[in-house]
Design an enzyme around this catalytic site. Structure first.
Site, short mmCIF file in Angstrom:
data_model
loop_
_atom_site.label_atom_id
_atom_site.label_comp_id
_atom_site.label_asym_id
_atom_site.label_seq_id
_atom_site.Cartn_x
_atom_site.Cartn_y
_atom_site.Cartn_z
N ASP A 170 0.87 -1.18 0.00
CA ASP A 170 0.00 0.00 0.00
C ASP A 170 0.90 1.23 0.00
OD1 ASP A 170 -1.65 2.17 0.61
OD2 ASP A 170 -3.00 0.96 1.84
N LYS A 195 -6.74 10.05 -1.87
CA LYS A 195 -5.82 10.86 -1.09
C LYS A 195 -4.95 11.73 -2.01
CE LYS A 195 -7.49 8.44 2.42
NZ LYS A 195 -8.18 7.29 1.84
#
Length: 377
Positions: A170, A195
């Site tokens: 990730d 994000k």
């Protein structure tokens, strides 16, 4: 082609038919076929859409991967990756993992007999000791959320190769601008593109890239079968965000460095978590495997009550979940992003009730420092 140039000129950059310099939004569900069972490049937008394809192409290029894939959320991307595994398989996972990932593994995928163990992946010895006969994957988040722990990806790649495991990383906090896990030995890299990649708090999306044609074929089959695809309008928003990703990440980090310097000197602040600090346990590894330290800071205000007072007093920080936007966001993980993790588990990890996480934006750094100073007082 260097990173910021690739973000502008990588992938599909326009429309050959009209000369448009922006990829059009193909708001379409199905496509005319030349004859029955003989489609052109596209036949149905769950399977493939030109706007989504343009995004997936540039994501693959940014991560130096074989192929990229876009999903309706970061969690949809993680779920699709886990669908590569079978009932009875075991996954070794970073302990300080995003609360949504914890919830997915612990409360959803466990129903399908997918086993998992949480371990401090910044400690390679612990990782090796956790691998079992039925372990099939190693899932690493680095830097972690919210304690900013750093995992040595090259060491994880060695462990994965030795035990024939998929290495899944990730890369949300670092983004492909600062860190390319596939180059360090990962098989799959994924992002909550909501994000930094989107960057403007206006889209929810997930992205991933893979290092082999075989994995690309498998992920595309799962993406098409399960159907958690990203729509064309959101794909277009992400491509727009990618064009400024490099300059935003640099601006975030400049502001973050100034805020960290301020926090280090403040008597009411405890335990600052930021890999850019030379005192951070993972500083040297972060410096070696990434080209930047990012824009997330976590620190302990001393108690849940004190943290609440800070949240109530700040003016330029938006109290909200998520991160990576142009505006600075502030949160208390124990009550927000990591509330799904049981209190005893949070305490074990070090996610205290007084822990504050700041996603530093691109405002004027002096305004951010002055605002935080008055809030802490």
């Amino acid at each position: 082609m260097r990173a910021k140039t690739k973000m502008i000129h990588g992938g599909v950059t326009g429309d050959e038919n009209t000369g448009a310099v922006s990829v059009p939004i193909y708001q379409v569900s199905t496509y005319q076929q030349d004859s029955a069972g003989n489609p052109r490049d596209y036949e149905y937008s769950r399977t493939g859409n030109p706007t989504r394809h343009a995004l997936e192409t540039v994501v693959a290029e940014l991560e130096n991967g074989k192929a990229g894939f876009a999903f309706g959320s970061g969690m949809a991307a993680i779920t699709s990756v886990m669908m590569l595994l079978e009932a009875g398989d075991h996954v070794v996972m970073t302990d300080d993992v995003y609360g949504g990932t914890y919830r997915l593994m612990t409360n959803v995928l466990n129903r399908f007999n997918l086993d998992h163990s949480y371990v401090d992946t910044s400690n390679p010895e612990q990782v090796e000791a956790t691998v079992k006969e039925n372990t099939r994957a190693l899932f690493v988040e680095t830097p972690t959320n919210p304690l900013l722990k750093i995992t040595d990806l090259e060491k994880m790649a060695e462990i994965a190769q030795k035990n024939n495991l998929l290495l899944i990383v990730d890369n949300t906090f670092a983004t492909p601008y600062w860190q390319q896990p596939l180059d360090l030995g990962a098989d799959i890299v994924l992002h909550s593109a909501t994000k930094y990649i989107g960057g403007h708090s206006d889209v929810v999306a997930g992205l991933l890239a893979v290092n082999s044609d075989e994995l690309a074929e498998q992920i595309h089959f799962i993406q098409n079968s399960a159907g958690g695809v990203l729509g064309p309008q959101d794909s277009w928003l992400l491509m727009r965000g990618i064009k400024t990703l490099g300059i935003r990440m640099e601006a975030n980090e400049r502001n973050t460095a100034k805020l960290v310097e301020f926090l280090e000197k403040h008597e009411k602040v405890r335990n600052i978590y930021y890999p850019g600090l030379a005192s951070h346990k993972g500083h040297d590894i972060a410096k070696r495997q990434a080209t930047g330290f990012g824009g997330i800071i976590s620190f302990d205000a001393g108690s849940g009550e004190k943290a609440e007072k800070v949240l109530n007093r700040v003016q330029y920080y938006t109290l909200a979940e998520s991160l990576g936007a142009v505006e600075s966001l502030i949160s208390v993980p124990a009550k927000m992003t990591h509330a799904s993790i049981p209190a005893d588990r949070r305490a074990e990890l070090g996610i205290t009730d007084g822990l504050i996480r700041i996603s530093v934006g691109i405002e004027d750094a002096d305004d951010l420092i002055e605002d935080l100073a008055q809030a802490l007082e």
